[in-house]
Write an enzyme that holds these catalytic residues in place. Structure first.
Site, PDB file in Angstrom:
ATOM      1  N   ARG A  70      56.616  11.948   1.867  1.00  0.00           N
ATOM      2  CA  ARG A  70      56.895  10.504   1.950  1.00  0.00           C
ATOM      3  C   ARG A  70      56.665   9.970   3.365  1.00  0.00           C
ATOM      4  O   ARG A  70      56.806  10.718   4.328  1.00  0.00           O
ATOM      5  CB  ARG A  70      58.369  10.254   1.610  1.00  0.00           C
TER       6      ARG A  70
ATOM      7  N   ALA B 177      71.057  10.276  12.658  1.00  0.00           N
ATOM      8  CA  ALA B 177      71.205   9.476  11.445  1.00  0.00           C
ATOM      9  C   ALA B 177      70.444  10.105  10.280  1.00  0.00           C
ATOM     10  O   ALA B 177      70.955  10.171   9.155  1.00  0.00           O
ATOM     11  CB  ALA B 177      70.703   8.055  11.701  1.00  0.00           C
ATOM     12  N   ASN B 178      69.228  10.589  10.538  1.00  0.00           N
ATOM     13  CA  ASN B 178      68.458  11.222   9.454  1.00  0.00           C
ATOM     14  C   ASN B 178      69.230  12.404   8.868  1.00  0.00           C
ATOM     15  O   ASN B 178      69.267  12.607   7.648  1.00  0.00           O
ATOM     16  CB  ASN B 178      67.107  11.736   9.974  1.00  0.00           C
TER      17      ASN B 178
ATOM     18  N   ASP C  33      62.802   3.216  13.631  1.00  0.00           N
ATOM     19  CA  ASP C  33      61.472   3.818  13.785  1.00  0.00           C
ATOM     20  C   ASP C  33      60.387   2.791  13.465  1.00  0.00           C
ATOM     21  O   ASP C  33      60.424   2.138  12.409  1.00  0.00           O
ATOM     22  CB  ASP C  33      61.302   4.998  12.809  1.00  0.00           C
TER      23      ASP C  33
ATOM     24  N   ASP D 280      64.815  17.246  10.058  1.00  0.00           N
ATOM     25  CA  ASP D 280      66.137  16.617   9.849  1.00  0.00           C
ATOM     26  C   ASP D 280      66.621  16.861   8.423  1.00  0.00           C
ATOM     27  O   ASP D 280      67.817  17.100   8.204  1.00  0.00           O
ATOM     28  CB  ASP D 280      66.061  15.117  10.135  1.00  0.00           C
TER      29      ASP D 280
ATOM     30  N   THR E 140      62.936  27.260  12.305  1.00  0.00           N
ATOM     31  CA  THR E 140      62.071  26.720  11.257  1.00  0.00           C
ATOM     32  C   THR E 140      60.620  26.845  11.731  1.00  0.00           C
ATOM     33  O   THR E 140      60.315  26.618  12.904  1.00  0.00           O
ATOM     34  CB  THR E 140      62.417  25.251  10.941  1.00  0.00           C
ATOM     35  N   LEU E 141      59.734  27.219  10.794  1.00  0.00           N
ATOM     36  CA  LEU E 141      58.379  27.604  11.170  1.00  0.00           C
ATOM     37  C   LEU E 141      57.320  26.796  10.428  1.00  0.00           C
ATOM     38  O   LEU E 141      56.211  27.272  10.186  1.00  0.00           O
ATOM     39  CB  LEU E 141      58.197  29.108  10.875  1.00  0.00           C
ATOM     40  N   GLY E 142      57.657  25.567  10.014  1.00  0.00           N
ATOM     41  CA  GLY E 142      56.695  24.716   9.316  1.00  0.00           C
ATOM     42  C   GLY E 142      56.229  25.369   8.022  1.00  0.00           C
ATOM     43  O   GLY E 142      57.055  25.808   7.208  1.00  0.00           O
TER      44      GLY E 142
ATOM     45  N   ASN F 198      63.070  24.500  16.002  1.00  0.00           N
ATOM     46  CA  ASN F 198      61.736  24.732  15.435  1.00  0.00           C
ATOM     47  C   ASN F 198      60.994  25.686  16.377  1.00  0.00           C
ATOM     48  O   ASN F 198      61.537  26.124  17.393  1.00  0.00           O
ATOM     49  CB  ASN F 198      60.993  23.415  15.168  1.00  0.00           C
TER      50      ASN F 198
HETATM   51  O1  RIB Z   1      63.046  13.791  13.648  1.00  0.00           O
HETATM   52  C1  RIB Z   1      62.454  12.546  13.377  1.00  0.00           C
HETATM   53  C2  RIB Z   1      63.079  11.473  14.208  1.00  0.00           C
HETATM   54  O2  RIB Z   1      62.811  11.730  15.573  1.00  0.00           O
HETATM   55  C3  RIB Z   1      62.561  10.075  13.961  1.00  0.00           C
HETATM   56  O3  RIB Z   1      63.293   9.407  12.943  1.00  0.00           O
HETATM   57  C4  RIB Z   1      62.649   9.415  15.325  1.00  0.00           C
HETATM   58  O4  RIB Z   1      63.579   8.396  15.381  1.00  0.00           O
HETATM   59  C5  RIB Z   1      62.992  10.541  16.300  1.00  0.00           C
HETATM   60  O5  RIB Z   1      64.299  10.517  16.656  1.00  0.00           O
END
Ligand code: RIB
Length: 295
Positions: free
Chosen positions: A276, A41-42, A12, A243, A211-213, A180
């Protein structure tokens, strides 16, 4: 029990901006950073930091961006035995963030387009596995892996992000669909029903969480509807909040928490992620501190 994530892994490029650009506009960023990202990955990092034994299957290119993209997974101790190194550039996302923490994201998919269901062996799709997928890798590969996971007895969670079509039998094979509000609206239009969790649950016949923020999250299952409020925080960057929610929900369900408790823990983790810069997933101790300090 363990969590297996099949999905994207990106580098990113995060730009803090005074305002999100309009079409044709150039906006200068006083601060930018290169960070690990990608929804797959997240979510794997979030599950691992929450304490679940976690494996990740996806694809990166043999280039310098791969090291950044993989750094979060490596730091979190995620099992990368099923990672593919392919002849395509590592995926890269431009993440634009405004002072209110809202974002716009464009992803160059690159190596994510080469992720294959065949990277996951049959033995990894047994009842002891919770498989978590998103939609930044080819939909056909997700569909193939979900069908195999269903046959093998694994529990399957799909985060429909970004929203894209999947065959009806694949959606009907899920143990939980997570969307979402925008993805839920898209799916509701596709299915000819409303965008709420109960409406989507009735149309699909499988459990659905939306999910609704700032309004929290709602899930609908055969047992009824569960609503969880959001944890109020001052948002710096909402990138990766969804994520964090998915990864921590998966880790919580994997360790046997009921859905309502898993959703509360996921909401706490998502709130922390908003405080963050970048897709920064919280650790279990941080999530537990927020949970215990909030009635
Ligand atoms: O959900 C956030 C992610 O969406 C970011 O890390 C970006 O890489 C996109 O995939």
């Amino acid at each position: 029990m363990s969590v297996l994530v099949f999905g994207s892994v990106n580098t990113d490029l995060v730009f803090a901006l005074p305002g999100l650009p309009a079409p044709g506009e150039t906006v200068l960023s006083p601060r930018h950073a290169m960070l690990p990202g990608g929804k797959g990955a997240n979510q794997a990092v979030a599950a691992a930091r929450d304490g679940a034994p976690t494996a990740f299957a996806g694809a990166v290119g043999e280039d310098a961006l791969a090291e950044v993209a993989l750094s979060g997974l490596r730091d979190a101790g995620v099992d990368l035995a099923r990672l593919a190194w392919v002849a395509a550039p590592t995926a890269c996302a431009a993440v634009l963030v405004d002072p209110a923490g809202r974002n716009q994201i464009a992803v160059g998919s690159g190596a994510n387009r080469e992720a294959r269901a065949a990277q996951v062996e049959a033995a990894a799709l047994s009842p002891g596995t919770l498989l978590l997928l998103q939609m930044e890798v080819p939909a056909a590969e997700n569909a193939a892996l979900i069908r195999r996971a269903r046959a093998g007895g694994a529990r399957v969670l799909l985060n429909l992000a970004p929203a894209a079509p999947l065959p009806a039998d694949v959606l009907g094979a899920l143990d939980l669909l997570i969307a979402n509000e925008h993805e839920a609206a898209w799916l509701g239009t596709q299915l000819g029903c409303g965008a709420s969790a109960p409406a989507l649950h009735r149309a699909l016949g499988v459990p659905v969480a939306v999910t609704l923020g700032e309004a929290g999250a709602e899930a609908a299952t055969a047992a009824g509807v569960i609503a969880t409020p959001a944890f109020p925080v001052r948002a710096v960057d909402t990138t990766g909040a969804g994520d964090a929610w998915c990864g921590v929900l998966a880790a919580s369900l994997d360790r046997g928490l009921p859905l309502a408790a898993a959703m509360r823990r996921a909401s706490a983790a998502a709130a922390l992620a908003c405080t963050r810069t970048g897709a920064a997933m919280p650790r279990a101790a941080e999530t537990e501190r927020l949970l215990s300090s909030t009635p």
